[in-house]
Design a protein around this motif. Structure first.
Motif, PDB file in Angstrom:
ATOM      1  N   ASP A 180      -7.909   3.452  -2.168  1.00  0.00           N
ATOM      2  CA  ASP A 180      -8.326   3.951  -0.862  1.00  0.00           C
ATOM      3  C   ASP A 180      -9.653   4.682  -1.018  1.00  0.00           C
ATOM      4  O   ASP A 180      -9.957   5.239  -2.080  1.00  0.00           O
ATOM      5  CB  ASP A 180      -7.276   4.913  -0.295  1.00  0.00           C
ATOM      6  CG  ASP A 180      -5.990   4.222   0.108  1.00  0.00           C
ATOM      7  OD1 ASP A 180      -5.921   2.980   0.035  1.00  0.00           O
ATOM      8  OD2 ASP A 180      -5.048   4.941   0.494  1.00  0.00           O
ATOM      9  N   LYS A 203      -3.576   3.459  -2.873  1.00  0.00           N
ATOM     10  CA  LYS A 203      -4.055   2.150  -3.310  1.00  0.00           C
ATOM     11  C   LYS A 203      -3.214   1.048  -2.691  1.00  0.00           C
ATOM     12  O   LYS A 203      -2.117   1.273  -2.190  1.00  0.00           O
ATOM     13  CB  LYS A 203      -4.047   2.017  -4.832  1.00  0.00           C
ATOM     14  CG  LYS A 203      -2.727   1.620  -5.519  1.00  0.00           C
ATOM     15  CD  LYS A 203      -1.751   2.661  -5.532  1.00  0.00           C
ATOM     16  CE  LYS A 203      -0.539   2.574  -6.397  1.00  0.00           C
ATOM     17  NZ  LYS A 203       0.151   3.844  -6.304  1.00  0.00           N
ATOM     18  N   SER A 204      -3.798  -0.153  -2.739  1.00  0.00           N
ATOM     19  CA  SER A 204      -3.103  -1.371  -2.339  1.00  0.00           C
ATOM     20  C   SER A 204      -3.152  -2.321  -3.523  1.00  0.00           C
ATOM     21  O   SER A 204      -4.174  -2.412  -4.198  1.00  0.00           O
ATOM     22  CB  SER A 204      -3.792  -2.043  -1.150  1.00  0.00           C
ATOM     23  OG  SER A 204      -3.763  -1.217  -0.021  1.00  0.00           O
ATOM     24  N   HIS A 206       0.839  -1.207   0.000  1.00  0.00           N
ATOM     25  CA  HIS A 206       0.000   0.000   0.000  1.00  0.00           C
ATOM     26  C   HIS A 206       0.869   1.250   0.000  1.00  0.00           C
ATOM     27  O   HIS A 206       1.855   1.330   0.743  1.00  0.00           O
ATOM     28  CB  HIS A 206      -0.897   0.019   1.242  1.00  0.00           C
ATOM     29  CG  HIS A 206      -1.700   1.268   1.346  1.00  0.00           C
ATOM     30  ND1 HIS A 206      -1.266   2.350   2.079  1.00  0.00           N
ATOM     31  CD2 HIS A 206      -2.877   1.616   0.794  1.00  0.00           C
ATOM     32  CE1 HIS A 206      -2.169   3.312   1.988  1.00  0.00           C
ATOM     33  NE2 HIS A 206      -3.158   2.897   1.209  1.00  0.00           N
TER      34      HIS A 206
END
Length: 143
Positions: A129, A135-136, A87
């Motif tokens: 997110d 983001k991951s 992340h």
């Protein structure tokens, strides 16, 4: 791999500065966690998983550090599943499958990530997110 990520009994979270040293630390932490969880480091999925992890952390260091001073790695595992996420707080969400189909912008670490993931029968997903500012990238592999 019917195991849901939330149901995986083993979990570890590591947050590091978005610096080149994060790649080595994330990989070493993965090896230590897997060993503590009783997962054989010689399992056929482990070597490729460590390479995938290294590529994803490297991408965060190279491309997200300007907006994301930290990178977080989430490790999880169960009897038949290994999962991890990288992340960062950069809003760009790469198209993972474009790197495999050749519709991306050329050779990349993501192409390697996807070839290894799919070759092992795993899955990859980008999760943004809630605020759209990070983001991951989640990878799930069979054990």
């Amino acid at each position: 791999m019917s195991t849901r990520l939330a149901a995986l009994p083993h979990r570890h979270v590591l947050t590091l500065p978005t610096l080149p040293s994060a790649v080595r630390t994330a990989r070493q932490t993965a090896e230590q966690a897997l060993a503590e969880w009783g997962i054989n480091l010689r399992h056929p999925s482990v070597g490729p998983a460590l390479l995938i992890l290294s590529e994803l952390v490297t991408n965060s260091v190279r491309h997200a550090a300007v907006l994301s001073p930290q990178v977080t790695v989430i490790y999880a595992a169960g009897a038949d599943t290994l999962a991890f996420a990288v992340h960062d707080r950069h809003p760009y969400q790469p198209s993972l499958y474009a790197s495999v189909t050749g519709t991306g912008t050329g050779p990349s670490g993501l192409a390697t990530v996807m070839e290894l993931t799919l070759g092992l029968g795993g899955t990859a997903v980008v999760r943004g997110d809630a605020d759209g500012k990070g983001k991951s990238i989640w990878i799930t592999l069979p054990l």
